[in-house]
Design an enzyme around this catalytic site. Structure first.
Site, PDB file in Angstrom:
ATOM      1  N   GLU A  47       0.983  -1.272  -0.114  1.00  0.00           N
ATOM      2  CA  GLU A  47      -0.059   0.121  -0.061  1.00  0.00           C
ATOM      3  C   GLU A  47       0.818   1.220  -0.152  1.00  0.00           C
ATOM      4  OE1 GLU A  47      -1.482   0.803   3.879  1.00  0.00           O
ATOM      5  OE2 GLU A  47      -3.432   1.872   3.126  1.00  0.00           O
ATOM      6  N   ASN A 110      -6.937   6.294  -1.695  1.00  0.00           N
ATOM      7  CA  ASN A 110      -5.760   5.287  -1.284  1.00  0.00           C
ATOM      8  C   ASN A 110      -6.150   4.312  -2.226  1.00  0.00           C
ATOM      9  OD1 ASN A 110      -4.156   3.401  -0.261  1.00  0.00           O
ATOM     10  ND2 ASN A 110      -4.699   3.853   1.810  1.00  0.00           N
ATOM     11  N   LYS A 127      -9.505   2.124  -1.699  1.00  0.00           N
ATOM     12  CA  LYS A 127      -9.769   1.686  -0.501  1.00  0.00           C
ATOM     13  C   LYS A 127     -10.911   2.170   0.252  1.00  0.00           C
ATOM     14  CE  LYS A 127      -6.940   1.326   3.938  1.00  0.00           C
ATOM     15  NZ  LYS A 127      -5.603   1.518   4.695  1.00  0.00           N
ATOM     16  N   GLU A 146      -5.980   8.808   7.757  1.00  0.00           N
ATOM     17  CA  GLU A 146      -6.618   8.483   6.426  1.00  0.00           C
ATOM     18  C   GLU A 146      -7.898   8.917   6.092  1.00  0.00           C
ATOM     19  OE1 GLU A 146      -4.705   3.910   6.464  1.00  0.00           O
ATOM     20  OE2 GLU A 146      -5.872   4.204   4.747  1.00  0.00           O
ATOM     21  N   CYS A 172      -5.009  -3.061   2.937  1.00  0.00           N
ATOM     22  CA  CYS A 172      -4.640  -2.864   4.430  1.00  0.00           C
ATOM     23  C   CYS A 172      -5.783  -2.913   5.186  1.00  0.00           C
ATOM     24  CB  CYS A 172      -3.855  -1.296   4.458  1.00  0.00           C
ATOM     25  SG  CYS A 172      -3.018  -1.629   6.076  1.00  0.00           S
ATOM     26  N   ASN A 197       0.145  -1.012   5.382  1.00  0.00           N
ATOM     27  CA  ASN A 197       1.305  -0.225   6.177  1.00  0.00           C
ATOM     28  C   ASN A 197       0.736  -0.206   7.647  1.00  0.00           C
ATOM     29  OD1 ASN A 197       3.136   2.393   4.709  1.00  0.00           O
ATOM     30  ND2 ASN A 197       1.683   0.979   3.310  1.00  0.00           N
TER      31      ASN A 197
END
Ligand code: ING
Length: 311
Positions: A47, A110, A127, A146, A172, A197
């Site tokens: 990611e 993302n 994401k 995020e 993730c 991550n």
């Protein structure tokens, strides 16, 4: 004839704020070359693979975070990855921060892409499950912003026919939600590739690192087993500007067993030959969805977001 995909899980060690994209791409090309030497058909990168995990940093003006986003893919810095894919006849998966203008507005996601052995982008995923928070949280040991820098992905959980099988993607935190894998399982997915991550420690508790490592494996192994699919999870690992990210990149079989795993917190290629036909037995027996699922009892899963307690 077995449908074999030789996968290189290309774990990346730390990327510091000061590291250039070009220096990271150089490291990625070394891993692609190593994968080529081992006849891999597919390389999976983490990611947000091109930069440090910038959502740990608070920017009052979110426009300051734009330096971490890609406005085009391929870009000048990432074009060599696509050239290597074509030269080696090897597909790859790449996670990155996407800035895009759509319907007359700028959006930031993302994102991850699937690139086939001809160097063509065949699939994109944005994401869906964004962890963390949108405002600076002084109670946390470190930030995880995020929800500040990305919008929720708008492409859903899709699958694509590639390398002789049915491939899916997630990113993730998505791996912690069973819905992620099940929606792809309902499309017959045979290999889910994902990058992560994941901070080694919890910003809100004293959760021990070994428990977080267990949760990483548990999430990927459960997703694989419960949908009879291969799962390839690849970390960006190590100490980034003083912040530790876990490793544990792993290739998980449709049985839920880990067949290969990283042992360092550095750039490391983890290789396994994945027989996609190994997905069939689970899909035809214990997880024969058509024979065993009872959707008439699953309504709450899509009708309700949070838990509603009994009186
Ligand atoms: N990172 C972490 C992850 O889901 C996290 C955030 C860690 C959430 C542990 C909950 C528990 O692996 C990203 N980037 O989603």
């Amino acid at each position: 004839m077995a449908r074999l995909v030789k996968v290189g899980a290309a774990q990346l060690g730390p990327i510091q704020r000061a590291d250039s994209r070009s220096s990271v791409v150089e490291r990625m090309l070394v891993l692609m070359q190593k994968a080529h030497v081992q006849d891999c058909n597919l390389v999976v990168f983490p990611e947000l693979a091109l930069t440090t995990f910038f959502p740990r940093w608070y920017f009052e003006d979110t426009a300051e975070a734009d330096t971490w986003f890609e406005s085009s893919m391929p870009s000048v810095e990432t074009q060599p990855l696509f050239g290597a894919a074509k030269r080696y006849g090897m597909g790859f998966h790449l996670g990155y921060a996407e800035k895009v203008e759509e319907q007359g507005a700028v959006h930031r996601y993302n994102t991850a892409i699937l690139v086939d052995p001809s160097g063509t982008i065949v699939g994109k995923y944005r994401k869906v499950h964004l962890p963390g928070h949108a405002q600076f949280d002084p109670k946390r040991k470190f930030q995880h912003l995020e929800k500040r820098y990305f919008e929720v992905g708008n492409l859903g959980f899709r699958v694509w026919r590639m390398l002789g099988g049915i491939m899916g993607m997630c990113i993730c935190n998505d791996r912690r939600w069973p819905e992620t894998f099940r929606v792809m399982g309902l499309q017959g997915v045979e290999m889910v590739v994902l990058g992560y991550n994941t901070p080694t420690t919890n910003s809100q508790s004293d959760e021990p690192p070994q428990l977080r490592a267990f949760h990483n494996r548990l999430s990927m192994q459960a997703g694989a087993y419960q949908n009879s699919s291969w799962v390839v999870g690849v970390a960006k690992a190590g100490r980034e500007d003083g912040h530790e990210l876990m490793g544990g990149s792993a290739i998980v079989a449709p049985t839920g067993e880990i067949v290969a795993e990283a042992h360092t917190l550095e750039d490391e290629l983890v290789v396994a030959t994945c027989d996609l036909d190994k997905c069939a037995f689970g899909k035809q027996s214990v997880f024969n969805f058509a024979a065993h699922r009872r959707i008439e009892h699953y309504g709450l899963i899509t009708q309700q977001t949070g838990a509603v307690l009994p009186e």
